[in-house]
Design a protein around this motif. Structure first.
Motif, PDB file in Angstrom:
ATOM      1  N   VAL A 100      55.542  43.933  36.926  1.00 52.38           N
ATOM      2  CA  VAL A 100      55.639  42.796  37.846  1.00 52.38           C
ATOM      3  C   VAL A 100      54.357  42.691  38.670  1.00 52.38           C
ATOM      4  CG1 VAL A 100      56.876  41.855  39.841  1.00 52.38           C
ATOM      5  CG2 VAL A 100      58.152  42.819  37.919  1.00 52.38           C
ATOM      6  N   GLU A 101      53.818  43.829  39.074  1.00 54.38           N
ATOM      7  CA  GLU A 101      52.544  43.816  39.799  1.00 54.38           C
ATOM      8  C   GLU A 101      51.444  43.211  38.932  1.00 54.38           C
ATOM      9  OE1 GLU A 101      51.995  47.886  40.968  1.00 54.38           O
ATOM     10  OE2 GLU A 101      53.624  47.792  42.426  1.00 54.38           O
ATOM     11  N   LYS A 102      51.454  43.520  37.638  1.00 56.35           N
ATOM     12  CA  LYS A 102      50.463  42.936  36.718  1.00 56.35           C
ATOM     13  C   LYS A 102      50.646  41.429  36.605  1.00 56.35           C
ATOM     14  CE  LYS A 102      49.808  47.061  33.938  1.00 56.35           C
ATOM     15  NZ  LYS A 102      50.058  47.720  32.648  1.00 56.35           N
ATOM     16  N   MET A 103      51.905  40.981  36.582  1.00 52.81           N
ATOM     17  CA  MET A 103      52.157  39.538  36.524  1.00 52.81           C
ATOM     18  C   MET A 103      51.538  38.849  37.732  1.00 52.81           C
ATOM     19  SD  MET A 103      56.119  39.387  35.292  1.00 52.81           S
ATOM     20  CE  MET A 103      56.222  37.799  34.463  1.00 52.81           C
ATOM     21  N   LEU A 104      51.745  39.442  38.886  1.00 46.05           N
ATOM     22  CA  LEU A 104      51.205  38.869  40.116  1.00 46.05           C
ATOM     23  C   LEU A 104      49.683  38.826  40.068  1.00 46.05           C
ATOM     24  CD1 LEU A 104      51.693  37.740  42.927  1.00 46.05           C
ATOM     25  CD2 LEU A 104      51.777  40.091  43.768  1.00 46.05           C
ATOM     26  N   SER A 105      49.064  39.892  39.600  1.00 41.27           N
ATOM     27  CA  SER A 105      47.598  39.916  39.550  1.00 41.27           C
ATOM     28  C   SER A 105      47.060  38.888  38.552  1.00 41.27           C
ATOM     29  CB  SER A 105      47.085  41.318  39.213  1.00 41.27           C
ATOM     30  OG  SER A 105      47.359  41.657  37.878  1.00 41.27           O
ATOM     31  N   ILE A 106      47.803  38.627  37.486  1.00 38.47           N
ATOM     32  CA  ILE A 106      47.371  37.611  36.522  1.00 38.47           C
ATOM     33  C   ILE A 106      47.398  36.233  37.164  1.00 38.47           C
ATOM     34  CG2 ILE A 106      48.129  36.392  34.431  1.00 38.47           C
ATOM     35  CD1 ILE A 106      48.862  39.210  33.332  1.00 38.47           C
ATOM     36  N   ILE A 107      48.439  35.950  37.907  1.00 40.35           N
ATOM     37  CA  ILE A 107      48.530  34.650  38.578  1.00 40.35           C
ATOM     38  C   ILE A 107      47.393  34.501  39.582  1.00 40.35           C
ATOM     39  CG2 ILE A 107      49.905  33.266  40.186  1.00 40.35           C
ATOM     40  CD1 ILE A 107      52.390  34.343  38.769  1.00 40.35           C
ATOM     41  N   GLU A 108      47.005  35.591  40.207  1.00 42.00           N
ATOM     42  CA  GLU A 108      45.948  35.548  41.230  1.00 42.00           C
ATOM     43  C   GLU A 108      44.550  35.437  40.628  1.00 42.00           C
ATOM     44  OE1 GLU A 108      47.907  38.165  44.819  1.00 42.00           O
ATOM     45  OE2 GLU A 108      46.727  39.219  43.310  1.00 42.00           O
ATOM     46  N   THR A 109      44.335  36.047  39.449  1.00 40.45           N
ATOM     47  CA  THR A 109      42.959  36.198  38.983  1.00 40.45           C
ATOM     48  C   THR A 109      42.597  35.443  37.718  1.00 40.45           C
ATOM     49  OG1 THR A 109      43.505  38.190  37.722  1.00 40.45           O
ATOM     50  CG2 THR A 109      42.799  38.508  39.999  1.00 40.45           C
ATOM     51  N   GLU A 110      43.546  35.068  36.908  1.00 43.06           N
ATOM     52  CA  GLU A 110      43.220  34.466  35.615  1.00 43.06           C
ATOM     53  C   GLU A 110      43.128  32.953  35.704  1.00 43.06           C
ATOM     54  OE1 GLU A 110      42.296  36.076  32.990  1.00 43.06           O
ATOM     55  OE2 GLU A 110      42.845  38.071  33.693  1.00 43.06           O
ATOM     56  N   ASN A 111      42.367  32.395  34.750  1.00 39.29           N
ATOM     57  CA  ASN A 111      42.347  30.938  34.663  1.00 39.29           C
ATOM     58  C   ASN A 111      43.591  30.483  33.904  1.00 39.29           C
ATOM     59  OD1 ASN A 111      41.830  30.868  31.789  1.00 39.29           O
ATOM     60  ND2 ASN A 111      39.713  31.407  32.250  1.00 39.29           N
ATOM     61  N   ASP A 112      43.919  29.229  34.062  1.00 43.32           N
ATOM     62  CA  ASP A 112      45.171  28.707  33.523  1.00 43.32           C
ATOM     63  C   ASP A 112      45.348  28.938  32.028  1.00 43.32           C
ATOM     64  OD1 ASP A 112      45.655  27.885  36.072  1.00 43.32           O
ATOM     65  OD2 ASP A 112      45.611  25.737  35.645  1.00 43.32           O
ATOM     66  N   SER A 113      44.270  28.893  31.277  1.00 38.25           N
ATOM     67  CA  SER A 113      44.396  29.020  29.824  1.00 38.25           C
ATOM     68  C   SER A 113      44.845  30.415  29.400  1.00 38.25           C
ATOM     69  CB  SER A 113      43.076  28.671  29.136  1.00 38.25           C
ATOM     70  OG  SER A 113      42.062  29.586  29.522  1.00 38.25           O
ATOM     71  N   LEU A 114      44.584  31.423  30.218  1.00 37.45           N
ATOM     72  CA  LEU A 114      44.975  32.792  29.868  1.00 37.45           C
ATOM     73  C   LEU A 114      46.278  33.237  30.505  1.00 37.45           C
ATOM     74  CD1 LEU A 114      41.502  34.567  30.153  1.00 37.45           C
ATOM     75  CD2 LEU A 114      42.690  33.845  28.075  1.00 37.45           C
ATOM     76  N   ILE A 115      46.694  32.563  31.546  1.00 40.20           N
ATOM     77  CA  ILE A 115      47.883  32.987  32.288  1.00 40.20           C
ATOM     78  C   ILE A 115      49.107  33.062  31.387  1.00 40.20           C
ATOM     79  CG2 ILE A 115      49.558  32.265  34.040  1.00 40.20           C
ATOM     80  CD1 ILE A 115      47.242  31.362  35.771  1.00 40.20           C
TER      81      ILE A 115
END
Length: 144
Positions: A100-115
């Motif tokens: 879940v922590e990784k999910m949160l970091s993805i939302i914070e750091t990735e661009n939309d195409s990779l999310i």
């Protein structure tokens, strides 16, 4: 909250495990819904008020609750013949919380195409942890 030295009876431990299952189902449903909401936001299929920033805030709030729940699981001191099974439960819950922590970091750091791709990968990891938890809980029933 239980102290680390208080050993639960078998019946109490099994009842506690049943409560764990119920709570896990709630958390898993919530994080699955967040994944779907994120997908809708990225694809533009959302309400005007829905955005990744507000979704991130919801994630953070529920992550705090999940961490607290994992701490409660960590504090459970099972009867001796449940020790190995309880350790498997703890490890699976820790892994679930980390995902879940990784999910949160993805939302914070990735661009939309990779999310979307990364969130789907993590949801699969979460499903694997849920399976491990279910297997450990099935062992509790067998041993109990």
């Amino acid at each position: 909250m239980l102290s680390q030295t208080e050993t639960l009876s078998s019946v109490t431990y099994i009842m506690r495990c049943n409560q764990v299952v119920e709570k896990l189902l709630v958390f898993d449903t919530v994080f699955n819904e967040y994944t779907q909401t994120c997908r809708n936001i990225v694809l533009g299929r959302c309400l005007v008020s829905e955005n990744l920033h507000s979704l991130k805030e919801y994630f953070q709030k529920n992550l705090v609750n999940l961490r607290h729940f994992v701490e409660l699981i960590e504090s459970i001191n099972p009867p001796s013949y449940f020790t190995e099974t309880n350790q498997r439960l703890k490890e699976a819950f820790r892994g679930y919380a980390e995902s879940v922590e990784k999910m949160l970091s993805i939302i914070e750091t990735e661009n939309d195409s990779l999310i979307l791709e990364k969130l789907q990968e993590i949801r699969q990891i979460q499903k694997d942890y849920c399976h491990q938890i279910n297997e450990a809980l099935a062992d509790v029933v067998k041993l109990g």
